[in-house]
Design a protein around this motif. Structure first.
Motif, PDB file in Angstrom:
ATOM      1  N   VAL A  59       7.477  18.143   0.400  1.00  0.00           N
ATOM      2  CA  VAL A  59       6.126  17.970   0.941  1.00  0.00           C
ATOM      3  C   VAL A  59       5.667  16.523   0.804  1.00  0.00           C
ATOM      4  CG1 VAL A  59       3.691  18.610   0.724  1.00  0.00           C
ATOM      5  CG2 VAL A  59       5.467  20.356   0.438  1.00  0.00           C
ATOM      6  N   ARG A  60       5.171  15.982   1.906  1.00  0.00           N
ATOM      7  CA  ARG A  60       4.475  14.694   1.886  1.00  0.00           C
ATOM      8  C   ARG A  60       2.976  14.969   1.832  1.00  0.00           C
ATOM      9  NH1 ARG A  60       5.269  10.079   6.485  1.00  0.00           N
ATOM     10  NH2 ARG A  60       7.264   9.929   5.383  1.00  0.00           N
ATOM     11  N   SER A  61       2.310  14.416   0.833  1.00  0.00           N
ATOM     12  CA  SER A  61       0.864  14.597   0.676  1.00  0.00           C
ATOM     13  C   SER A  61       0.167  13.278   1.005  1.00  0.00           C
ATOM     14  CB  SER A  61       0.525  15.007  -0.760  1.00  0.00           C
ATOM     15  OG  SER A  61       1.171  16.217  -1.111  1.00  0.00           O
ATOM     16  N   VAL A  62      -0.705  13.310   2.002  1.00  0.00           N
ATOM     17  CA  VAL A  62      -1.422  12.102   2.424  1.00  0.00           C
ATOM     18  C   VAL A  62      -2.892  12.251   2.051  1.00  0.00           C
ATOM     19  CG1 VAL A  62      -1.957  10.551   4.331  1.00  0.00           C
ATOM     20  CG2 VAL A  62       0.185  11.854   4.348  1.00  0.00           C
ATOM     21  N   VAL A  63      -3.359  11.386   1.174  1.00  0.00           N
ATOM     22  CA  VAL A  63      -4.760  11.405   0.761  1.00  0.00           C
ATOM     23  C   VAL A  63      -5.361  10.027   0.994  1.00  0.00           C
ATOM     24  CG1 VAL A  63      -4.508  13.263  -0.908  1.00  0.00           C
ATOM     25  CG2 VAL A  63      -4.100  10.914  -1.637  1.00  0.00           C
ATOM     26  N   PHE A  64      -6.669   9.990   1.147  1.00  0.00           N
ATOM     27  CA  PHE A  64      -7.376   8.765   1.488  1.00  0.00           C
ATOM     28  C   PHE A  64      -8.407   8.414   0.420  1.00  0.00           C
ATOM     29  CE2 PHE A  64      -5.944  10.700   5.385  1.00  0.00           C
ATOM     30  CZ  PHE A  64      -5.499   9.641   6.159  1.00  0.00           C
ATOM     31  N   LYS A  65      -8.699   7.141   0.311  1.00  0.00           N
ATOM     32  CA  LYS A  65      -9.785   6.680  -0.566  1.00  0.00           C
ATOM     33  C   LYS A  65     -11.070   6.664   0.262  1.00  0.00           C
ATOM     34  CE  LYS A  65      -6.812   3.856  -3.562  1.00  0.00           C
ATOM     35  NZ  LYS A  65      -6.544   2.508  -4.103  1.00  0.00           N
TER      36      LYS A  65
ATOM     37  N   GLU B 201      10.085  10.460   3.620  1.00  0.00           N
ATOM     38  CA  GLU B 201       9.905  10.436   2.173  1.00  0.00           C
ATOM     39  C   GLU B 201       8.816  11.423   1.809  1.00  0.00           C
ATOM     40  OE1 GLU B 201       9.105   6.580   0.626  1.00  0.00           O
ATOM     41  OE2 GLU B 201      11.001   5.713   1.294  1.00  0.00           O
ATOM     42  N   SER B 202       9.116  12.284   0.842  1.00  0.00           N
ATOM     43  CA  SER B 202       8.095  13.189   0.329  1.00  0.00           C
ATOM     44  C   SER B 202       7.272  12.441  -0.722  1.00  0.00           C
ATOM     45  CB  SER B 202       8.745  14.432  -0.271  1.00  0.00           C
ATOM     46  OG  SER B 202       9.497  15.114   0.712  1.00  0.00           O
ATOM     47  N   GLY B 203       6.381  13.154  -1.401  1.00  0.00           N
ATOM     48  CA  GLY B 203       5.564  12.502  -2.413  1.00  0.00           C
ATOM     49  C   GLY B 203       4.164  12.223  -1.915  1.00  0.00           C
ATOM     50  N   ILE B 204       3.444  11.401  -2.662  1.00  0.00           N
ATOM     51  CA  ILE B 204       2.024  11.159  -2.385  1.00  0.00           C
ATOM     52  C   ILE B 204       1.824   9.795  -1.745  1.00  0.00           C
ATOM     53  CG2 ILE B 204      -0.279  11.018  -3.393  1.00  0.00           C
ATOM     54  CD1 ILE B 204       0.767  12.669  -5.756  1.00  0.00           C
ATOM     55  N   ASN B 205       1.118   9.775  -0.611  1.00  0.00           N
ATOM     56  CA  ASN B 205       0.688   8.532   0.030  1.00  0.00           C
ATOM     57  C   ASN B 205      -0.822   8.422  -0.134  1.00  0.00           C
ATOM     58  OD1 ASN B 205       3.302   8.322   0.878  1.00  0.00           O
ATOM     59  ND2 ASN B 205       2.877   8.480   3.063  1.00  0.00           N
ATOM     60  N   VAL B 206      -1.277   7.355  -0.790  1.00  0.00           N
ATOM     61  CA  VAL B 206      -2.708   7.136  -0.990  1.00  0.00           C
ATOM     62  C   VAL B 206      -3.127   5.943  -0.148  1.00  0.00           C
ATOM     63  CG1 VAL B 206      -4.537   6.699  -2.658  1.00  0.00           C
ATOM     64  CG2 VAL B 206      -2.527   8.010  -3.350  1.00  0.00           C
TER      65      VAL B 206
ATOM     66  N   LEU C  41      -8.693   0.965   1.777  1.00  0.00           N
ATOM     67  CA  LEU C  41      -8.949  -0.213   2.599  1.00  0.00           C
ATOM     68  C   LEU C  41      -7.746  -1.148   2.616  1.00  0.00           C
ATOM     69  CD1 LEU C  41     -12.647  -1.157   1.713  1.00  0.00           C
ATOM     70  CD2 LEU C  41     -11.787  -0.373   3.928  1.00  0.00           C
ATOM     71  N   LYS C  42      -7.148  -1.354   1.475  1.00  0.00           N
ATOM     72  CA  LYS C  42      -6.016  -2.279   1.373  1.00  0.00           C
ATOM     73  C   LYS C  42      -4.855  -1.834   2.243  1.00  0.00           C
ATOM     74  CE  LYS C  42      -3.134  -4.626  -2.079  1.00  0.00           C
ATOM     75  NZ  LYS C  42      -2.856  -4.765  -3.543  1.00  0.00           N
ATOM     76  N   GLU C  43      -4.642  -0.530   2.334  1.00  0.00           N
ATOM     77  CA  GLU C  43      -3.525   0.019   3.107  1.00  0.00           C
ATOM     78  C   GLU C  43      -3.893   0.265   4.568  1.00  0.00           C
ATOM     79  OE1 GLU C  43      -3.266   0.638  -1.105  1.00  0.00           O
ATOM     80  OE2 GLU C  43      -4.766   1.435   0.278  1.00  0.00           O
ATOM     81  N   GLY C  44      -5.143   0.004   4.944  1.00  0.00           N
ATOM     82  CA  GLY C  44      -5.578   0.250   6.316  1.00  0.00           C
ATOM     83  C   GLY C  44      -5.815   1.713   6.610  1.00  0.00           C
ATOM     84  N   GLY C  45      -6.014   2.522   5.581  1.00  0.00           N
ATOM     85  CA  GLY C  45      -6.189   3.961   5.779  1.00  0.00           C
ATOM     86  C   GLY C  45      -7.598   4.380   6.127  1.00  0.00           C
TER      87      GLY C  45
END
Length: 328
Positions: free
Chosen positions: A116-122, A270-275, A278-282
Motif C-alpha cells: 500500500v502507498r499512503s499519500v497524506v498532505f500537510k 514504491e509503497s510506504g508513506i508519501n507526505v 508546501l516544500k513538496e508542492g503538495g
C-alpha cells in the motif's frame, strides 16, 4: 481466505470483467463534487489521455460498498487500485492483506501494509496561506471556516487557517463550525449555506470551507451576501468568479496520476508513506484569472513571505492531528 464480493453487481449497473487496468474508487459525495473526488478523477483522466490506457472507476453510494468494491476490483486483477479518502482505511487494511500481489494506494490516510502507498498532505500549511490571504482581505477582522465532518483531519485545515489569519492580525476572530458527524456532512450544500449565513451574521466576511460537496453551498451563500469564499482541494475559483478569494488546493490529482503511472508495467512503484506539503508542492493557494482582481500586491507579498518561512522551517504550522489541539 479470499471472499467473493457478493451484491456489488446487483447494486450497480456496472459490468466488471477481468483485466489489468488501474482502478479508482471515489469517496462518498460523488465523482463530480467540484472538490476532492473530482480532483482524483482529473488525475485519472490525465493518465488516460497521456498514455491511452483506460482505467476503471466506481462511485460508492454507502459505506457498505467499500469492501465489496475493493474485493471485486482486486479479484478482477486490477492494479494499482487507488481509493480516495480516509474512510477507506479499514476496508483497505483487510483487502490489502488478502491480495498481497496487488498494488493499492490510499489518499488522506496511512495504511501500513507492504503493498500500500499512503499519500497524506500537510493541509495545515496550505490552509495557513489561505488564512494569511483571508485576514489581509478582511474588512471586519472576522473570518470563518466551515468543515464537513467534525474529525481531526478537518480540524487540521481549520487550525492552519486560524494560524495564518492570526499571523497577519493577532486580534482576528476566527469562527469555526462543522457541518455534521456522519458522512452526509460531505454532501449537504443547503446546510453549508445556512452555516455560512450564520457566520456572516456574526461579522465574517471571508469564509473558507473544507467540506466536499457541501462547500458548493458555502461558496454560493458567501457570493450571494457579497462576501468572499475560499475553496478547497480543487481550484474552485471559477465557481463564483470574482467572489472566491482563492482555493487551498491539494494535489490529489497528482497523487492519483503518479500511482497509476508508477504502478503500470515498467513503472517505479514504491509503497510506504508519501507526505506532501508546501516544500513538496503538495498543497498551495490557487491563482488564476477568476481571482486576480481580488489579490493585491501586499497580499501576495504576505503569502510569499509566509511560504518561504514555512519551506525553510522558520515557521512551523501546528498540526492539529499531532495532539488534537489548536494553539492559535
Amino acid at each position: 481466505m479470499k471472499r467473493i464480493a457478493l451484491g456489488l453487481l446487483a447494486a450497480t449497473a456496472l459490468t466488471f470483467s477481468a483485466n489489468a487496468e488501474p482502478a479508482l474508487i471515489y469517496d462518498l459525495g460523488g465523482k463530480f463534487d467540484k472538490s476532492f473526488n473530482e480532483a482524483a478523477y482529473n488525475g485519472a483522466e490525465k493518465y488516460k489521455e497521456e498514455t491511452g490506457v483506460a482505467y476503471r472507476e466506481f462511485e460508492i453510494q454507502n459505506d457498505a460498498q467499500r469492501e465489496q468494491a475493493l474485493l471485486k476490483f482486486a479479484e478482477d486483477g486490477n492494479s494499482p487500485i487507488v481509493v480516495a479518502g480516509f474512510s477507506w482505511a479499514q476496508a483497505l487494511e483487510q483487502v490489502a492483506k488478502e491480495f498481497p500481489d496487488t498494488k493499492f494506494a490510499i489518499i488522506d490516510m496511512v495504511v501500513d501494509q507492504p503493498n500500500v502507498r499512503s499519500v497524506v498532505f500537510k493541509e495545515q500549511e496550505g490552509s495557513y496561506l489561505a488564512g494569511v490571504m483571508a485576514a489581509t482581505a478582511s474588512e471586519t477582522g472576522t473570518v470563518s471556516f466551515v468543515g464537513g465532518m467534525g474529525i481531526p483531519l478537518i480540524s487540521r485545515f481549520a487550525c492552519g487557517y486560524a494560524g495564518g489569519a492570526k499571523s497577519v492580525n493577532a486580534d482576528a476572530k476566527v469562527i469555526e463550525n462543522m457541518t455534521g458527524d456522519t458522512p452526509a456532512a460531505w454532501n449537504d450544500p443547503v446546510k453549508g449555506g445556512e452555516i455560512t449565513k450564520a457566520q456572516i451574521a456574526q461579522g465574517s466576511d471571508v469564509v473558507f470551507h473544507a467540506a466536499g460537496g457541501t462547500g458548493v453551498g458555502v461558496i454560493q451563500a458567501a457570493a450571494d451576501a457579497g462576501k468572499l469564499a475560499i475553496g478547497v482541494d480543487s481550484n474552485q475559483n471559477g465557481l463564483q468568479p470574482g467572489k472566491v478569494l482563492t482555493s487551498m488546493v491539494k494535489k490529489v490529482d497528482v497523487a492519483v496520476y503518479d500511482a497509476f503511472k508508477d504502478g503500470s508495467e515498467g513503472g517505479t512503484w514504491e509503497s510506504g508513506i508519501n507526505v506532501l506539503g508546501l516544500k513538496e508542492g503538495g498543497v498551495d493557494v490557487a491563482m488564476d484569472d477568476n481571482n486576480k482582481e481580488l489579490v493585491t500586491e501586499d497580499m501576495m507579498k504576505a503569502v510569499e513571505d509566509a511560504r518561504a518561512k514555512i519551506v525553510s522551517g522558520d515557521v512551523v504550522v501546528h498540526d492539529f492531528m499531532s495532539d488534537n489541539n489548536c494553539p492559535y
